[in-house]
Motif scaffolding. Sequence first.
Motif, PDB file in Angstrom:
ATOM      1  N   GLU A  50      -4.655  10.201   1.725  1.00  0.00           N
ATOM      2  CA  GLU A  50      -3.973  10.534   0.463  1.00  0.00           C
ATOM      3  C   GLU A  50      -4.773  10.054  -0.749  1.00  0.00           C
ATOM      4  O   GLU A  50      -4.887  10.767  -1.752  1.00  0.00           O
ATOM      5  N   LEU A  51      -5.323   8.853  -0.643  1.00  0.00           N
ATOM      6  CA  LEU A  51      -6.135   8.344  -1.754  1.00  0.00           C
ATOM      7  C   LEU A  51      -7.372   9.213  -1.976  1.00  0.00           C
ATOM      8  O   LEU A  51      -7.762   9.480  -3.122  1.00  0.00           O
ATOM      9  N   LEU A  67       1.445  15.731  -2.373  1.00  0.00           N
ATOM     10  CA  LEU A  67       0.167  15.706  -1.635  1.00  0.00           C
ATOM     11  C   LEU A  67       0.304  16.423  -0.291  1.00  0.00           C
ATOM     12  O   LEU A  67      -0.579  17.190   0.108  1.00  0.00           O
ATOM     13  N   GLN A 104       0.859  -1.178   0.000  1.00  0.00           N
ATOM     14  CA  GLN A 104       0.000   0.000   0.000  1.00  0.00           C
ATOM     15  C   GLN A 104       0.896   1.229   0.000  1.00  0.00           C
ATOM     16  O   GLN A 104       1.747   1.383   0.873  1.00  0.00           O
ATOM     17  N   PHE A 108      -0.297   4.747  -0.695  1.00  0.00           N
ATOM     18  CA  PHE A 108      -0.995   5.911  -0.143  1.00  0.00           C
ATOM     19  C   PHE A 108      -1.899   5.485   1.011  1.00  0.00           C
ATOM     20  O   PHE A 108      -2.529   4.426   0.955  1.00  0.00           O
ATOM     21  N   ASN A 109      -1.983   6.348   2.042  1.00  0.00           N
ATOM     22  CA  ASN A 109      -2.966   6.081   3.091  1.00  0.00           C
ATOM     23  C   ASN A 109      -4.340   6.574   2.629  1.00  0.00           C
ATOM     24  O   ASN A 109      -4.475   7.149   1.549  1.00  0.00           O
ATOM     25  N   ILE A 167      -6.246  12.308  -3.704  1.00  0.00           N
ATOM     26  CA  ILE A 167      -6.019  12.026  -5.129  1.00  0.00           C
ATOM     27  C   ILE A 167      -7.351  11.998  -5.880  1.00  0.00           C
ATOM     28  O   ILE A 167      -7.490  12.574  -6.963  1.00  0.00           O
ATOM     29  N   GLN A 215       7.412   8.346  -6.675  1.00  0.00           N
ATOM     30  CA  GLN A 215       6.822   8.375  -5.332  1.00  0.00           C
ATOM     31  C   GLN A 215       7.049   9.680  -4.580  1.00  0.00           C
ATOM     32  O   GLN A 215       6.135  10.190  -3.930  1.00  0.00           O
ATOM     33  N   GLU A 265      -2.303   4.708  -7.536  1.00  0.00           N
ATOM     34  CA  GLU A 265      -1.711   3.909  -6.450  1.00  0.00           C
ATOM     35  C   GLU A 265      -0.802   2.818  -7.036  1.00  0.00           C
ATOM     36  O   GLU A 265       0.333   2.630  -6.600  1.00  0.00           O
ATOM     37  N   LEU A 302       4.785  12.389  -5.841  1.00  0.00           N
ATOM     38  CA  LEU A 302       3.382  12.166  -5.490  1.00  0.00           C
ATOM     39  C   LEU A 302       3.148  12.345  -3.993  1.00  0.00           C
ATOM     40  O   LEU A 302       2.302  13.141  -3.573  1.00  0.00           O
ATOM     41  N   LEU A 303       3.916  11.620  -3.177  1.00  0.00           N
ATOM     42  CA  LEU A 303       3.714  11.697  -1.717  1.00  0.00           C
ATOM     43  C   LEU A 303       4.036  13.095  -1.202  1.00  0.00           C
ATOM     44  O   LEU A 303       3.273  13.699  -0.436  1.00  0.00           O
TER      45      LEU A 303
END
Lengths: 574, 238
Positions: B67-68, B115, B61, B63-64, B71, B108, B98, B111-112
């Motif tokens: 975060e999802l 966010l 996994q 994104f938590n 998105i 990554q 994801e 993206l991470l």
Amino acid sequence: MQIKESPDVYDVIIVGSGAGGGMAAKQLADAGFNIAIVEAGPFFDPADPKTMTQLKWPYESPRRGAGTDRPFGEFDMAYGGWQIEGEPYTHTEGTKFNWFRSHMLGGRTNHWGRISLRFGPKDFKGKTRDGYGEDWPIGYDDVKPYYDKVDKLIGVFGTNEGLPNDPDGFFLPPPKPRLHELFYIKGAKKSGVPVIPGRLSMLTKRINKDRGVCFYCGQCSRACAVYADFSSGSCLIFPAHKNGGKIRIYVNSVVREVTTNEEGKATGVSYISKDDRKEYKLKGRVVVLAASACSSARILLNSNSKQHPNGLGNSSDIIGKYLHDSTGASSACFVPDLMNRKTNYNEDGVGGMHVYSPWWEDNSKLDFPRGYHIEVWGGMGMPNYGFGFNHNAFNKFFGLKTGGYGPQLRDEVKKYYGSVIGFGGRGEGIARKDNYCEIDTTTVDQFGIPVLKFNYKWSDLEVRQAKHMQDTFEEIIHNMGGEPIWGGKPGKDRDYGLETPGNIIHEVGTTRMGNDPKTSVTNKFNQLHDVDNVFIVDAGPFVSQADKNCTWTILALSWRASDYIIDQLKQQNI
Amino acid sequence: MDRRESIKALILGTGAIGLGLQGCKNVNDDPLLNQEIAVAETYFGRTPEELERIEELNEEQLFNEHELETIAVLSEVILPPKEPFGGPIEADVPNFIEFIGKDMPKLQYTLLGGLMWLDHEANTAFGTDFKSTPLEQQKQLLDPIAYYDAEIPMKVQSLGIQFFSLMRNLTLTGYYTSELGIKDLGYQGNQPNVWDGVPQDVLDQHGVAYDPEWIAKCVDQSKRGVIAEWDENGNLLT
């Protein structure tokens, strides 16, 4: 660990199952010989639903077609790639060669572009033509009957144009040009660049009852489930088997070396099974290498013995030398007149170009020898990973902002869909002794087999040819009212976009043929000068590449060599 | 082969529009469009190793939940849903991002980090995270990063611009590679059909025409099922 020896003795052992190996298997099995094919990869049949990617949708995959697993996208039908885990290759510092390998039944024929061009009379006589390289020991007339037979057996569409160095053949009728190809024809002709129908091995018309007919999905790179394009398995090996041929296929079997006896004659091969990592031996009266130009060179160089201390067939020290790939340079453009397209029709067409430009110039007026042909691409293709990236980048040509968000994105995506045309120049580089592959004595692969080390550099001649390609593309783009993309025209600082050697995946020349055993590896029948029961039927024996793709010539020469093997076996000469 | 299931591939769709030019009118009855193609519903042609890797990635996994959700909200701002096709959420874009984030680790950080940066900006300006901010305020945050200078390489543009460009690219690619998006785009291919040239209205629209001499050499689709035969000079007889 004991090496396991099979008690069977085959008439012929064929190493590799791509174009060259497949053709040899077909001819030798049809002639009644008992054949073993040794293939490094798994069994593969384009019609097997389990491995099939043809007609799959991007949303059937969580990565929507991205190329993480396979360099040409995950629906491409080549297992392998530029790097294979556990099977490295190395380079001499400051040189580069990208080596594409595909380990599976049929090899790279499962995904290739199917561009099927005969070499012309000039292509066999390079030295006579311009002083560079070497002449082949054979000419077009020697190969023509085999090209004719290959056309009829496998099927290729095209047209007889009566061109002097792009010979006529036995063609199936070509498909009509697509919209972007009509733009290319117009733009190229304005600059005096000829355009003719493409020549590709796809069945636009039935050639026999066993194979299907093209249904225009544009996915030949995924291998055709109805066998309407050429793959070595579906068009050569399976039919030979169906014909009652005595063929055994050893899959996942990596050949280490050709074994020899006290007299120095070949007795068979030894291979490592990927399944149990054990070494096995197969015995055969004749060994035919068709593992790819570089892999066959590697096998021979690794086949050392008391009788052949420098590697099998290498008394000339020529094996690995004269390695060459096609030259390549590319360009692409945005064509405003192709904007706002109607999407209500299917223009997938065949999986490749419906039109192309064969070489047209007179080299005596140019600063480089040999030519190139131009391949064309474009159209409203199936969306895959990457579709919609920088979706309105072409806004910059209209002085509009790039980027943004909101409902207008849908309109922008549609406005630009299908408005790009791309060109690939694919040409002939000169075969040179100092471009070569050799054994890297410091490195072995995961099977303990010493690997190849590459040493390859382009010369100014190839760079100048690439410049000519870019100048031509620029002019055609201008003629079409297009705007160059990809950062514009590459200059001298980037060698005019000349691709890294190997990138065009036309490796040839490592075991070149010739009449003089001191300067060549095989004779004109692809037979080792040093060992009369070993033949090479991949592109290793090519003396030069031509401005054509190599597969049709591999097929013709493999058939020719097979006829010779049949004759020699019948006469008990080998 | 036990999963083998034969289908008749007979869908012609609008490919027939192109056939006005030359002969071959009744292609729906054409037996060559009914060539049997076996399909396996649960595969998309993976090798065992490739399947294993996909399964491994599915176990992870990236994104938590927050975060999802962010998105999902952001992707629908980028490409608002439209009837009758739908939008990024219906096209499964958040799950696609994801997966791609795990499949391509180099994405990554952008993206991470992007966010978190976006939430920080939202908190600083409006005292709440991005996904909970009203649309008008979300737009105020996005406007400065939504456009980029096409002449400057992306990797030297600001993180905000890089992050938003990546999100827009993945949103559009995720949407247009989905069943809905392909329908929205109007792509008609990826199915057996007969190519017999560009429809006349399309030729007219783009100001091009076929050269009759060229067309005369092309395949007569009404005879493509007839086995090819040539005379000794390579002239096709059938």
